[in-house]
Design a protein around this motif. Structure first.
Motif, PDB file in Angstrom:
ATOM      1  N   ARG A 250       0.832  -1.204   0.000  1.00  0.00           N
ATOM      2  CA  ARG A 250       0.000   0.000   0.000  1.00  0.00           C
ATOM      3  C   ARG A 250       0.872   1.261   0.000  1.00  0.00           C
ATOM      4  NH1 ARG A 250      -2.728   1.375   5.137  1.00  0.00           N
ATOM      5  NH2 ARG A 250      -1.600   3.330   5.047  1.00  0.00           N
ATOM      6  N   LEU A 251       1.898   1.264   0.845  1.00  0.00           N
ATOM      7  CA  LEU A 251       2.780   2.436   0.905  1.00  0.00           C
ATOM      8  C   LEU A 251       3.378   2.716  -0.468  1.00  0.00           C
ATOM      9  CD1 LEU A 251       4.838   2.091   4.225  1.00  0.00           C
ATOM     10  CD2 LEU A 251       2.849   3.517   3.766  1.00  0.00           C
ATOM     11  N   ASN A 253       2.264   1.681  -3.403  1.00  0.00           N
ATOM     12  CA  ASN A 253       1.220   2.027  -4.371  1.00  0.00           C
ATOM     13  C   ASN A 253       0.785   3.493  -4.233  1.00  0.00           C
ATOM     14  OD1 ASN A 253      -0.999   1.352  -6.309  1.00  0.00           O
ATOM     15  ND2 ASN A 253      -2.203   1.967  -4.533  1.00  0.00           N
ATOM     16  N   ASP A 254       0.736   3.969  -3.003  1.00  0.00           N
ATOM     17  CA  ASP A 254       0.166   5.299  -2.774  1.00  0.00           C
ATOM     18  C   ASP A 254       1.152   6.440  -2.976  1.00  0.00           C
ATOM     19  OD1 ASP A 254      -2.205   4.164  -2.360  1.00  0.00           O
ATOM     20  OD2 ASP A 254      -2.323   4.504  -0.205  1.00  0.00           O
ATOM     21  N   VAL A 255       2.420   6.143  -3.106  1.00  0.00           N
ATOM     22  CA  VAL A 255       3.393   7.223  -3.252  1.00  0.00           C
ATOM     23  C   VAL A 255       3.401   7.674  -4.725  1.00  0.00           C
ATOM     24  CG1 VAL A 255       5.499   5.881  -3.703  1.00  0.00           C
ATOM     25  CG2 VAL A 255       5.643   7.933  -2.379  1.00  0.00           C
ATOM     26  N   ASP A 263      -1.649   5.611  -9.196  1.00  0.00           N
ATOM     27  CA  ASP A 263      -2.935   4.951  -9.280  1.00  0.00           C
ATOM     28  C   ASP A 263      -3.843   5.393  -8.134  1.00  0.00           C
ATOM     29  OD1 ASP A 263      -4.957   3.145  -9.328  1.00  0.00           O
ATOM     30  OD2 ASP A 263      -3.731   1.473  -8.624  1.00  0.00           O
ATOM     31  N   PHE A 264      -4.896   6.121  -8.484  1.00  0.00           N
ATOM     32  CA  PHE A 264      -5.848   6.606  -7.486  1.00  0.00           C
ATOM     33  C   PHE A 264      -6.770   5.509  -6.995  1.00  0.00           C
ATOM     34  CE2 PHE A 264      -5.625  11.258  -8.532  1.00  0.00           C
ATOM     35  CZ  PHE A 264      -5.315  11.619  -7.241  1.00  0.00           C
ATOM     36  N   ALA A 267      -6.444   2.876  -3.539  1.00  0.00           N
ATOM     37  CA  ALA A 267      -6.515   3.383  -2.177  1.00  0.00           C
ATOM     38  C   ALA A 267      -7.898   3.938  -1.881  1.00  0.00           C
ATOM     39  CB  ALA A 267      -5.487   4.472  -1.972  1.00  0.00           C
ATOM     40  N   LEU A 268      -8.580   4.425  -2.900  1.00  0.00           N
ATOM     41  CA  LEU A 268      -9.817   5.140  -2.639  1.00  0.00           C
ATOM     42  C   LEU A 268     -11.022   4.222  -2.640  1.00  0.00           C
ATOM     43  CD1 LEU A 268      -8.835   8.160  -4.830  1.00  0.00           C
ATOM     44  CD2 LEU A 268      -8.676   7.949  -2.366  1.00  0.00           C
TER      45      LEU A 268
END
Ligand SMILES: Nc1ncnc2c1ncn2[C@@H]1O[C@H](COP(=O)(O)OP(=O)(O)OP(=O)(O)O)[C@@H](O)[C@H]1O
Ligand SMILES: Nc1ncnc2c1ncn2[C@@H]1O[C@H](COP(=O)(O)OP(=O)(O)OP(=O)(O)O)[C@@H](O)[C@H]1O
Ligand code: SF4
Ligand SMILES: [Mg+2]
Ligand SMILES: [Mg+2]
Lengths: 269, 355
Positions: A250-251, A253-255, A263-264, A267-268
């Motif tokens: 996740r870390l 992917n979200d950076v 990629d939004f 996480a959303l």
């Protein structure tokens, strides 16, 4: 593998008790080696700073043992603590918090020399050492004498911090988010100086950050911390390019990235 | 051609210190932002980004003073307005500003709905609390923020929620320009993403018409903005599209900045960072020539003596639009700079994974 300089087994820190109990660091094991650069990565509140403070001996350890240079750490007296601090030093995010506002810059540096047993050296030798340390970080010693820390800019303070480390030559340097909130160019300068300092002094560095890209760039090995636990550790390439824990995924992917799309969706949800 | 939301021409503002020194923190800055676009601003700490944001709003309070230039929002010239008029007719409706570290500056004793009342009353003192509450509730729901946040105090909110709330409050009057100064740097990556997503939503739903995004985090800037402007010592040194700026910078300072980008992507670990030595000049007494001269490895005697202006370069875009041409501030011709960079191995970050 080279010798272990710092290791811990089952290190735990509990704040408060009863309903108010917080397990900030939860049975972590680690083994850091000579000249290694290790990053500890985790989100806000994951326990990074708490662990750093325990390693420094600024916070008591609730459970577990810390081994320094192969021997169980003993900091039970003031003298033993002072001896330990010759081997382990830290720099923090806010450079201003690390200095005594009422001590002039030269005395800050002089203290470092004295701490390393240089108190008896002739004054000219001490000035030579301070000039060298300042030169190492691109500061001019002559311009700093008689100044107070608050008379320096943020960037000068950060470099002064590294000059201190250069004089103290610790075995281990703990760096708690020393480059957050500064621009990319200045960050590169600080990282450069830290790495040079490591090569020059031969120390091991523990780098604390929530920036996984930064951890990937500088570290030999990476420890990922979530809710007080290490969920994953290994070489930087293994952990960042082939993460196994969901949290690490996740870390990463979200950076935001520049080659792959950011990629939004995931996480959303 | 798209409508211009914000046009800035030769804006110059200064701090007057207690020793009566003039510090020109924003020096002849010109740029524009079109409807639906996001402009990013990057640059070394202390180069004047936050001062530019304050100046754009006409928010002049000592020691900051207006010195020259024009600001036009959606066709309306707002330069030279008095601070009182700015508060009544600009803040919130024309421009909303989210200052650096805003989320920690909320008064902890007041409920969130009170801040919204303040923002709306500054503009429309007669609006009833009931109307304000209804408006706020509707807006919060559209933005996927739980509406019970309105009755909470800021300390009860997590960092990410606090920042999203701050943005929702600041944009309640649907301003034409939103200026966000480091809106997500203090947040974890996941909360950061939610904050950015909300800013996108505001723009897509038409609650804001354009955006200025200030941050040190270049990968974020690259992903969020259409265009990027790099500032150095109070001046713009280069501007272009986000892609051009990150992958094809031409000014030696922007090149250095883009070479300092760090991302967790394969290949980026092998190319070593090269720091730019030295520090920016003191804005009290900036050099006459190029302000980057004493740190630039391509410096020539002429750089130090001649005033270096912004020059346009590059192609017109598909619609023949000259505005989309790029600008840079350096006396060396673009093709020579590019050839030099290429000879030196190109950009650090393009040596790795494929684009
Ligand atoms: N002195 C204290 N008393 C009680 N709880 C504490 C104390 N210090 C830290 N904590 C708690 O311990 C947990 C870990 O905090 P810590 O500061 O170590 O996190 P961190 O990983 O350094 O976070 P950040 O990235 O925000 O610096 C948090 O839940 C925090 O609230
Ligand atoms: N109140 C003030 N009085 C005098 N000079 C000031 C004042 N505030 C800022 N400055 C100076 O103006 C310049 C620009 O500051 P500004 O805060 O706009 O920079 P910035 O680009 O936003 O930096 P950062 O990235 O650190 O936020 C700096 O050189 C700063 O020292
Ligand atoms: S004008 Fe000269 S000193 Fe300035 S950026 Fe260009 S080459 Fe470097
Ligand atoms: Mg911390
Ligand atoms: Mg700023």
């Amino acid at each position: 593998m080279s010798d272990s300089v710092l290791s811990g087994k089952g290190i735990t820190k509990v704040f408060g008790f009863g309903d108010k109990k917080t397990i900030a660091v939860d049975h972590v094991d680690f083994d850091f080696h000579e000249r290694e650069l290790v990053s500890i990565v985790g989100e806000s509140g994951s326990g990074k700073t708490t662990l750093v403070k325990m390693l420094l001996g600024l916070l008591s350890v609730t459970e577990g043992d810390i081994y320094f240079m192969g021997k169980k750490r003993d900091i039970s007296t003031r003298g033993k603590k002072r001896e330990y601090w010759k081997g382990i030093q830290a720099i923090f995010q806010d450079p201003f918090s690390s200095y005594n506002m009422f001590h002039k810059i030269d005395s800050v540096l002089l203290d470092c020399i004295n701490m390393r047993g240089g108190a008896g050296l002739p004054r000219s030798k001490k000035i030579e050492m301070m000039t060298e340390a300042c030169g190492f970080v691109n500061l001019k010693f002559a311009e700093l004498t008689n100044k107070y820390p608050f008379e320096l800019s943020g960037g000068q303070m950060q470099r002064l911090m590294i000059a201190r480390i250069f004089l103290l030559k610790p075995k281990i340097l703990l760096a708690d988010e020393p480059t957050s909130m500064i621009d990319a160019c200045s960050r590169a300068t600080i990282l450069d100086m830290l790495l040079q300092c490591r090569d020059e002094v031969g120390m091991m560095i523990i780098f604390i950050t929530h920036d996984i890209g930064l951890a990937y760039y500088i570290s030999d090995s990476v420890y990922i911390m979530e809710h007080g636990k290490f969920v994953e550790h290994g070489s930087a390439d293994d952990v960042i390019l082939n993460p196994s824990a969901d949290y690490t995924k996740r870390l990463i992917n979200d950076v935001p990235k520049i080659h792959a799309p950011w990629d939004f969706g995931k996480a959303l949800g | 051609m798209a409508k211009k939301m914000l046009e800035v021409k030769d804006l110059t503002t200064k701090y007057i210190t207690r020793f009566r020194e003039n510090i020109y923190a924003v020096d002849h800055v010109s740029f524009e932002v079109e409807e639906g676009k996001t402009l990013g601003i990057a640059g070394e700490s202390g180069c004047g980004k936050s001062t530019l944001a304050l100046s754009l709003m006409g928010y002049y309070f000592p020691p900051l003073y207006y010195s020259g230039g024009e600001i036009t929002i959606d066709g309306r010239n707002i330069s030279g307005l008095k601070p009182d008029d700015v508060r009544k007719s600009i803040l919130g409706t024309e421009i909303a500003y989210i200052p650096q570290a805003a989320m920690n500056a909320l008064n902890p004793t007041a409920k969130i709905i009170r801040f919204i009342e303040d923002v709306i009353h500054a503009h429309d003192p007669k609006k009833t609390k009931k109307d304000i509450y209804d408006l706020a509730k509707e807006r919060f729901e559209i933005l996927n923020l739980p509406s019970d946040v309105l009755q909470k105090h800021s300390v009860e909110l997590s960092g990410g929620m606090k920042q999203r709330t701050v943005i929702a409050i600041s944009t309640i009057l649907s301003p034409k320009v939103l200026i966000a100064d480091e809106p997500s740097s203090a947040l974890d990556v996941t909360s950061q993403k939610l904050v950015i997503k909300m800013m996108y939503d505001l723009m897509n739903m038409g609650y804001i018409k354009s955006m200025i995004f200030i941050t040190h985090e270049l990968p974020l800037l690259y992903n969020v903005t259409d265009d990027i402007m790099v500032m150095y010592a109070g001046q713009i040194v280069e501007s272009g599209s986000a892609r051009q700026m990150v992958f094809d910078p031409v000014h030696p300072y922007s090149k250095g900045l883009m070479d300092s980008i760090i991302v967790p992507e394969e290949g980026t670990r092998d190319a070593k960072l090269t720091a730019i030595p030295g520090t920016p000049p003191n804005l009290k007494d900036p050099p006459k020539g190029c302000r980057f001269a004493d740190r630039c490895k391509y410096v020539m005697p002429l750089c130090q003596t001649s005033f270096v202006t912004m020059r346009r370069f590059g192609e017109l875009d598909d619609d023949g639009n000259a505005e989309s041409q790029r600008r840079y501030r350096c006396i060396v011709p673009v093709h020579e700079l590019k050839e030099t960079f290429k000879r030196e191995g190109g950009l650090r970050n393009t040596g790795g994974a494929a684009i």
